[in-house]
Write a protein that holds these residues in place. Structure first.
Motif, PDB file in Angstrom:
ATOM      1  N   ASN A 125       0.840  -1.192   0.000  1.00 50.96           N
ATOM      2  CA  ASN A 125       0.000   0.000   0.000  1.00 50.96           C
ATOM      3  C   ASN A 125       0.886   1.257   0.000  1.00 50.96           C
ATOM      4  N   THR A 126       0.328   2.328  -0.470  1.00 44.27           N
ATOM      5  CA  THR A 126       1.084   3.599  -0.471  1.00 44.27           C
ATOM      6  C   THR A 126       0.987   4.275   0.881  1.00 44.27           C
ATOM      7  N   ASP A 127       2.032   4.972   1.241  1.00 47.31           N
ATOM      8  CA  ASP A 127       2.031   5.685   2.524  1.00 47.31           C
ATOM      9  C   ASP A 127       1.197   6.957   2.472  1.00 47.31           C
ATOM     10  N   THR A 128       0.758   7.320   1.272  1.00 51.06           N
ATOM     11  CA  THR A 128       0.001   8.582   1.117  1.00 51.06           C
ATOM     12  C   THR A 128      -1.500   8.387   1.290  1.00 51.06           C
ATOM     13  N   ALA A 129      -1.909   7.134   1.696  1.00 39.90           N
ATOM     14  CA  ALA A 129      -3.335   6.869   1.870  1.00 39.90           C
ATOM     15  C   ALA A 129      -3.907   7.776   2.946  1.00 39.90           C
ATOM     16  N   GLU A 130      -5.139   8.157   2.750  1.00 41.87           N
ATOM     17  CA  GLU A 130      -5.802   9.074   3.683  1.00 41.87           C
ATOM     18  C   GLU A 130      -6.035   8.406   5.029  1.00 41.87           C
ATOM     19  N   ARG A 131      -5.768   9.161   6.093  1.00 40.13           N
ATOM     20  CA  ARG A 131      -5.988   8.667   7.443  1.00 40.13           C
ATOM     21  C   ARG A 131      -7.212   9.353   8.015  1.00 40.13           C
ATOM     22  N   PHE A 132      -8.018   8.563   8.763  1.00 40.52           N
ATOM     23  CA  PHE A 132      -9.277   9.080   9.302  1.00 40.52           C
ATOM     24  C   PHE A 132      -9.212   9.112  10.815  1.00 40.52           C
ATOM     25  N   GLU A 133      -9.875  10.142  11.373  1.00 39.21           N
ATOM     26  CA  GLU A 133      -9.857  10.323  12.831  1.00 39.21           C
ATOM     27  C   GLU A 133     -10.841   9.389  13.520  1.00 39.21           C
ATOM     28  N   HIS A 134     -12.009   9.158  12.900  1.00 40.88           N
ATOM     29  CA  HIS A 134     -13.041   8.297  13.499  1.00 40.88           C
ATOM     30  C   HIS A 134     -13.246   7.042  12.650  1.00 40.88           C
ATOM     31  N   ILE A 135     -13.495   5.938  13.320  1.00 41.98           N
ATOM     32  CA  ILE A 135     -13.704   4.654  12.637  1.00 41.98           C
ATOM     33  C   ILE A 135     -14.909   4.712  11.715  1.00 41.98           C
ATOM     34  N   SER A 136     -15.897   5.551  12.097  1.00 46.36           N
ATOM     35  CA  SER A 136     -17.115   5.646  11.294  1.00 46.36           C
ATOM     36  C   SER A 136     -16.889   6.306   9.948  1.00 46.36           C
ATOM     37  N   ASP A 137     -15.690   6.930   9.806  1.00 48.55           N
ATOM     38  CA  ASP A 137     -15.380   7.592   8.534  1.00 48.55           C
ATOM     39  C   ASP A 137     -14.569   6.708   7.585  1.00 48.55           C
ATOM     40  N   VAL A 138     -14.045   5.591   8.098  1.00 46.04           N
ATOM     41  CA  VAL A 138     -13.189   4.714   7.281  1.00 46.04           C
ATOM     42  C   VAL A 138     -14.058   3.973   6.266  1.00 46.04           C
ATOM     43  N   PRO A 139     -13.783   4.108   4.985  1.00 43.74           N
ATOM     44  CA  PRO A 139     -14.623   3.493   3.947  1.00 43.74           C
ATOM     45  C   PRO A 139     -14.827   1.987   4.131  1.00 43.74           C
ATOM     46  N   PHE A 140     -13.726   1.253   4.446  1.00 40.73           N
ATOM     47  CA  PHE A 140     -13.868  -0.210   4.578  1.00 40.73           C
ATOM     48  C   PHE A 140     -14.902  -0.570   5.628  1.00 40.73           C
ATOM     49  N   PHE A 141     -14.837   0.059   6.794  1.00 37.26           N
ATOM     50  CA  PHE A 141     -15.749  -0.267   7.888  1.00 37.26           C
ATOM     51  C   PHE A 141     -17.171   0.209   7.599  1.00 37.26           C
ATOM     52  N   LYS A 142     -17.285   1.265   6.828  1.00 36.66           N
ATOM     53  CA  LYS A 142     -18.613   1.776   6.476  1.00 36.66           C
ATOM     54  C   LYS A 142     -19.314   0.856   5.478  1.00 36.66           C
ATOM     55  N   THR A 143     -18.539   0.267   4.560  1.00 38.83           N
ATOM     56  CA  THR A 143     -19.161  -0.551   3.498  1.00 38.83           C
ATOM     57  C   THR A 143     -19.277  -2.033   3.855  1.00 38.83           C
ATOM     58  N   THR A 144     -18.574  -2.473   4.886  1.00 37.01           N
ATOM     59  CA  THR A 144     -18.631  -3.890   5.290  1.00 37.01           C
ATOM     60  C   THR A 144     -19.757  -4.079   6.303  1.00 37.01           C
ATOM     61  N   THR A 145     -20.681  -4.976   5.997  1.00 31.44           N
ATOM     62  CA  THR A 145     -21.828  -5.214   6.888  1.00 31.44           C
ATOM     63  C   THR A 145     -21.601  -6.475   7.722  1.00 31.44           C
ATOM     64  N   LEU A 146     -22.376  -6.609   8.790  1.00 38.23           N
ATOM     65  CA  LEU A 146     -22.164  -7.711   9.737  1.00 38.23           C
ATOM     66  C   LEU A 146     -22.479  -9.083   9.148  1.00 38.23           C
ATOM     67  N   ASP A 147     -23.297  -9.144   8.119  1.00 45.56           N
ATOM     68  CA  ASP A 147     -23.602 -10.453   7.536  1.00 45.56           C
ATOM     69  C   ASP A 147     -22.380 -11.055   6.828  1.00 45.56           C
ATOM     70  N   GLN A 148     -21.357 -10.214   6.576  1.00 48.26           N
ATOM     71  CA  GLN A 148     -20.122 -10.697   5.956  1.00 48.26           C
ATOM     72  C   GLN A 148     -19.088 -11.130   6.991  1.00 48.26           C
ATOM     73  N   ILE A 149     -19.351 -10.812   8.237  1.00 51.31           N
ATOM     74  CA  ILE A 149     -18.365 -10.988   9.316  1.00 51.31           C
ATOM     75  C   ILE A 149     -18.590 -12.292  10.082  1.00 51.31           C
ATOM     76  N   ARG A 150     -17.472 -12.952  10.408  1.00 51.57           N
ATOM     77  CA  ARG A 150     -17.506 -14.067  11.348  1.00 51.57           C
ATOM     78  C   ARG A 150     -16.935 -13.630  12.691  1.00 51.57           C
ATOM     79  N   LYS A 151     -15.775 -13.018  12.643  1.00 53.30           N
ATOM     80  CA  LYS A 151     -15.137 -12.605  13.890  1.00 53.30           C
ATOM     81  C   LYS A 151     -14.191 -11.442  13.624  1.00 53.30           C
ATOM     82  N   VAL A 152     -14.109 -10.527  14.622  1.00 54.28           N
ATOM     83  CA  VAL A 152     -13.194  -9.384  14.548  1.00 54.28           C
ATOM     84  C   VAL A 152     -12.387  -9.337  15.837  1.00 54.28           C
TER      85      VAL A 152
END
Length: 731
Positions: free
Chosen positions: A215-242
């Protein structure tokens, strides 16, 4: 009622595994209740596909001091491992939208833990797991054989779900429940085998290896988890364990197990740092677990509960049905009137093997509702209503008929059947001999040229009484007769001989008839006498070859005709003086010389003289007439020295020889007719008549004896044999 191969297999498998199946089924019922009871707590979350991972993580961090892990169960429950504001570590079920606690994760009830251990390993650890895996495999086989029986009962797989015939309770519901629960039980058994194989590491390695993603080091960093695209687009039906990072250090990642892979995610950028796909075996193991336990699906849990309960019913009903059948099993009843049967079975059997096949066929036809008459080929006569005749016959010697079929060729042309006959001939023999099924071929040819006989099926030959081949023929017969037939599997004789070491004392060269003598001396003292059989075991075969013994002193003398392809005779002829062999004595009591008799008539041809040489030497005080037939004068030269030595010691011996190819040209039966006075005298004085040699000779001798007895005495052939005055050992 006859038992087919499938029914027999089904019963044996069920019987051997019944106790373990009982345990597995009871514990299976208990364990099937667990996911149902779990689901009844009501913590399942609806619409997991609408709840983002960001929402849940944010809610958890707002409600608790620290979060260690998040898990989405297959039941739809969302579980979290948290540290509360009161510094208490808890495993709780939560509302993923708000993070609110719905309930605490309780310790598993003892009954389920107990049932699990018993179900998995019988409390025997690895050994127990092995047995459980084996029982799962047996259950799979039981189910397969069961559905084959069900299809057969219902008239084929296409009629599997057709109306079940009305019958007694156990049988009717054994059929009904097997149709309902066949698939669930197969799934239970197969997944049980799979999971056991996994526990014993019999499956391919499921270790996963993470692959780093640049990955590039220039990727955008977010202050809140709710703003991170991956976590916003991943729903619980896709999750087994975190698994949450231990700190906010960027080098600490979220460890996330999705449905099909594991990933590590940067907590600030949401970039996937590494990933590892689950191998197929791991996915299959997870699916097997869910299918086997019913975890996460109430509907499937209920089906598994009922399937486990049905196995308990099958165990009960199976044994109940078996007991009912056993009560109905009877020996073959007295045959019906021969003139009332449309189907007749005729048998030619020397040792009883072919007759046993015929009896089983008779039972099967009777069970199908056919009225069948079973008798020997010698008793062939008119059958008023017969329209089909089935002939099962063995072949012995050089294409000769068995004893109870020796008259058939003469009787057949003299009998006129009132109806046109469809016939089927089955020959039993051995491919090791050149005259394989020759008598059956003769019978089939005899019927073919008769204008009133038409073949129902072509001549069928069976090698070495092969049951599978016989069943194939029965299947063909079923189609021709438009009925369902299945024959009970006969018990196969197991050769279990106690072998002894013998040293070759002497072996002669071949005479003009390719015959030789061989003397064997046992290495240790053993019990045997003339008329017993020596079983030898040529290399490359487990089937013994047997030769009639002459006891000469403490040695065994065999007279053997060497056949070009004969394994036994070639094996013996290749032995040289001084060599040793392993062989076994088979006590042949029915052909021992009587202990108390004043006279004896011994009749033989060819190598059949062997046991009589020993009997004559051992019974010097008995009046004995020996009748022997060979081809030429030179044929008997191999025995002359032995006979001269015996006669010099026993003046009560009279030897009569015949030669079929020179001199006056006659057979041994001609000698018996010429010397009928001595034969009849021996019989009337209570003496014994013993016959050894070819079956063809035996049949001719029996015909001569029968005629002599009927003309000059009131004694019948059957009475003579019943009194122990007639002993035969022919081949």
């Amino acid at each position: 009622m006859t038992i087919s191969i499938w029914r027999y297999s089904h019963f044996v498998l069920a019987l051997t595994s019944s106790l373990f199946l009982l345990i597995a089924s009871v514990t299976g019922v208990i364990l099937a209740i667990e996911p149902i009871a779990h689901q009844a707590k009501g913590y399942a979350v609806q619409d997991l596909d609408e709840v983002s991972l960001a929402t849940t993580i944010d809610a958890l961090k707002s409600n608790y001091d620290d979060v260690f892990a998040l898990e989405v169960e297959s039941s739809g429950f969302v579980k979290a491992s948290v540290l509360t504001l009161e510094m208490e570590t808890l495993d709780i079920y939560i509302d993923p939208n708000t993070g609110a606690q719905l309930g605490e994760v309780q310790e598993r009830p003892f009954i389920y833990s107990f049932a699990t251990n018993l179900h998995r390993s019988l409390f025997l650890k690895s050994i127990g797991r092995f047995f459980v895996g084996l029982i799962s495999l047996l259950l799979l086989l039981i189910t397969i054989t069961g559905v084959l029986l069900l299809a057969k009962r219902q008239g084929g797989f296409k009629r599997l779900f057709s109306k079940v015939q009305k019958d007694y309770f156990e049988l009717r519901y054994h059929v009904i429940l097997s149709r309902w629960f066949f698939i669930p039980i197969v799934i239970l058994a197969f997944t049980g085998v799979y999971l056991s194989a996994e526990k014993f590491e019999l499956l391919p390695n499921t270790t996963i290896t993470h692959i780093e993603i640049s990955n590039t080091d220039t990727a955008e960093r977010f202050e809140h988890i709710s703003d991170v695209p991956f976590f916003k687009t991943t729903t619980l039906d896709q999750i087994r364990k975190v698994e949450f990072p231990f700190s906010e250090d960027p080098e600490e990642y979220y460890q996330i197990a999705l449905k099909n892979k594991e990933i590590r995610v940067n907590q600030q950028t949401g970039q996937i740092v590494s990933e590892a796909d689950y191998p197929f075996v791991a996915l299959a193991s997870r699916l097997s677990w869910m299918l086997h336990t019913g975890e996460g699906n109430v509907f499937w849990s209920v089906i598994l509960l009922l399937a486990s309960a049905s196995i308990l019913f099958f165990i009960y009903s199976g044994f109940a049905m078996t007991l009912k059948r056993r009560k109905k099993v009877k020996a073959i009843s007295i045959m019906p009137d021969k003139d009332d049967c449309e189907l007749v079975i005729l048998v030619g059997s020397e040792t009883g093997t072919t007759f046993d096949f015929a009896r089983r066929l008779h039972n099967s036809l009777n069970a199908s509702g056919k009225k069948v008459y079973l008798t020997e080929l010698n008793k062939y006569c008119t059958f008023a209503k017969a329209k089909r005749i089935i002939i099962l016959t063995a072949t012995y010697g050089e294409g000769e008929p068995p004893s109870n079929a020796r008259k058939f060729e003469a009787i057949f042309p003299t009998v006129q059947q009132p109806n046109k006959i469809r016939y089927s001939v089955v020959g039993f023999g051995s491919l090791e001999y050149p005259d394989y099924c020759k008598f059956a071929i003769k019978v089939d040819a005899l019927l073919q040229i008769h204008p009133d006989f038409q073949p129902l099926s072509p001549l069928y030959k069976i090698d070495n009484a092969d049951l599978a081949d016989f069943e194939r023929w029965v299947e063909q017969l079923s189609k021709l007769l438009h009925i369902s037939l299945s024959v009970e599997k006969p018990k196969v004789k197991k050769w279990n001989y106690k072998k002894t070491t013998f040293k070759v004392v002497e072996r002669t060269e071949l005479n003009v008839d390719d015959t030789f003598l061989i003397r064997l001396k046992p290495k240790k003292k053993i019990s045997f006498t003339s008329g017993d059989l020596l079983s030898i075991f040529p290399e490359g075969t487990d089937i013994p070859r047997q030769y009639s013994i002459a006891r000469m002193g403490n040695n065994i003398l065999l007279s053997v005709k060497k056949h070009e392809f004969g394994k036994g005779s070639s094996y013996l002829y290749n032995l040289n003086k001084g060599e040793t062999i392993k062989a076994a004595i088979d006590i042949n009591t029915h052909f021992h010389f009587p202990k108390k008799t004043t006279s004896a008539v011994l009749i033989a041809n060819g190598t059949g003289i062997a046991p009589f040489l020993g009997m004559i030497e051992q019974n010097c005080d008995t009046t004995i007439n020996l009748f022997w037939g060979g081809r030429t004068v030179a044929s008997s030269a191999i025995y002359d020295d032995i006979l001269k030595g015996i006669i010099s010691k026993n003046q009560n011996i009279t030897i009569h020889k015949s030669h079929s190819r020179e001199g006056h040209k006659g057979y041994v039966q001609n000698l018996v007719i010429q010397q009928k006075e001595s034969v009849l005298k021996a019989v009337q004085e209570g003496g014994v008549v013993m016959i050894c040699g070819s079956l063809a000779m035996q049949h001719d001798i029996l015909d001569v004896l029968e005629n002599l007895l009927s003309e000059y005495t009131k004694i019948g052939l059957d009475e003579l044999q019943h009194n122990g005055q007639l002993k035969m050992d022919c081949y």
